[in-house]
Enzyme design. Structure first.
Site, PDB file in Angstrom:
ATOM      1  N   PRO A  71       0.811  -1.225   0.000  1.00 51.16           N
ATOM      2  CA  PRO A  71       0.000   0.000   0.000  1.00 51.16           C
ATOM      3  C   PRO A  71       0.846   1.279   0.000  1.00 51.16           C
ATOM      4  CG  PRO A  71      -0.876  -1.596   1.565  1.00 51.16           C
ATOM      5  CD  PRO A  71       0.443  -2.137   1.097  1.00 51.16           C
ATOM      6  N   PHE A  72       0.293   2.320  -0.619  1.00 54.05           N
ATOM      7  CA  PHE A  72       0.898   3.658  -0.657  1.00 54.05           C
ATOM      8  C   PHE A  72       2.260   3.663  -1.350  1.00 54.05           C
ATOM      9  CE2 PHE A  72      -1.580   3.286   3.352  1.00 54.05           C
ATOM     10  CZ  PHE A  72      -2.674   4.048   2.962  1.00 54.05           C
ATOM     11  N   ARG A  73       2.468   2.685  -2.248  1.00 56.72           N
ATOM     12  CA  ARG A  73       3.721   2.555  -3.008  1.00 56.72           C
ATOM     13  C   ARG A  73       4.946   2.314  -2.121  1.00 56.72           C
ATOM     14  NH1 ARG A  73       2.914   3.284  -8.254  1.00 56.72           N
ATOM     15  NH2 ARG A  73       1.043   4.404  -8.913  1.00 56.72           N
ATOM     16  N   LEU A  74       4.704   1.822  -0.922  1.00 51.30           N
ATOM     17  CA  LEU A  74       5.814   1.451  -0.037  1.00 51.30           C
ATOM     18  C   LEU A  74       6.115  -0.023  -0.255  1.00 51.30           C
ATOM     19  CD1 LEU A  74       4.672   3.394   3.158  1.00 51.30           C
ATOM     20  CD2 LEU A  74       6.282   4.108   1.380  1.00 51.30           C
TER      21      LEU A  74
END
Length: 206
Positions: free
Chosen positions: A181-184
């Site tokens: 999630p959230f490009r992490l």
């Protein structure tokens, strides 16, 4: 396959890339609709210009990743000239990617013969008929060549063309990427200085 399995970052704890690759490929075979063994193959020509295209992985082990092609094709000539290549697997259903870079060697005649014999008869005829990557004056010319080789090898076995064989990418780098999630995202790269050396594992910023 559970959602927990798909989003887990536990793969980052593994220390051996080939076993992890086998696990991810097995997952892809269960989830991808078409060609879970498809990969983007990148090469470079003699002028340093890159090329990329999709091919199919036909085998792998601790020595490398194998695919087959016409050696007179553009990719065949570029690989024979540079002896290096890169590949990228992307499994959209799993939100996973694997990037591989390495040196390239030609598979043995015995390996190429065995795989060639396993192909459908029409595919073996096609390996003779197609002058891969070269200009084609029209569809009829290809169909004519197929008909000629079909007649030539109407009875008995079809020999493997001398210009058709396999390449093995012997990796010096294998990077595993998993969407989070959230490009992490999770990224882990396995590196080594030589194809026979031990692996160093590095966790990367996403």
């Amino acid at each position: 396959m559970s959602e927990e399995r798909l989003t887990s970052g536990d793969f980052t704890e593994q220390n051996e890339p080939f076993a992890l690759f086998a696990e991810w490929l097995k997952d892809a075979e269960a989830s991808e609709i078409n060609d879970p063994n498809a990969l983007a193959l990148a090469t470079v020509d003699s002028d340093g210009m890159p090329n990329v295209r999709m091919v199919l992985l036909k085998g792998f082990d601790e020595h490398g990743f194998v695919f087959y092609t016409n050696f007179e094709s553009q990719k065949g000539q570029e690989i024979l000239g540079q002896k290096k290549a890169a590949m990228c697997f992307h499994w959209k259903s799993l939100r996973r990617q694997i990037r591989i870079r390495g040196h390239v060697s030609v598979v043995s005649d015995a390996e190429a013969d065995a795989y060639y014999e396993s192909r459908p008869r029409g595919s073996r005829i096609g390996a003779w008929a197609s002058k891969q990557s070269r200009p084609l004056e029209g569809r009829f010319a290809l169909e004519k060549a197929v008909a000629e080789y079909t007649a030539k090898y109407a009875i008995g076995s079809i020999p493997r063309p001398p210009h058709w064989s396999g390449f093995r990418i012997e990796p010096v780098s294998i990077e595993f990427w998993h969407d989070r999630p959230f490009r992490l995202h999770d990224r882990v790269e396995f590196r080594r200085d030589a194809t026979s050396g031990g692996w160093q594992k590095v966790r990367m910023y996403p």
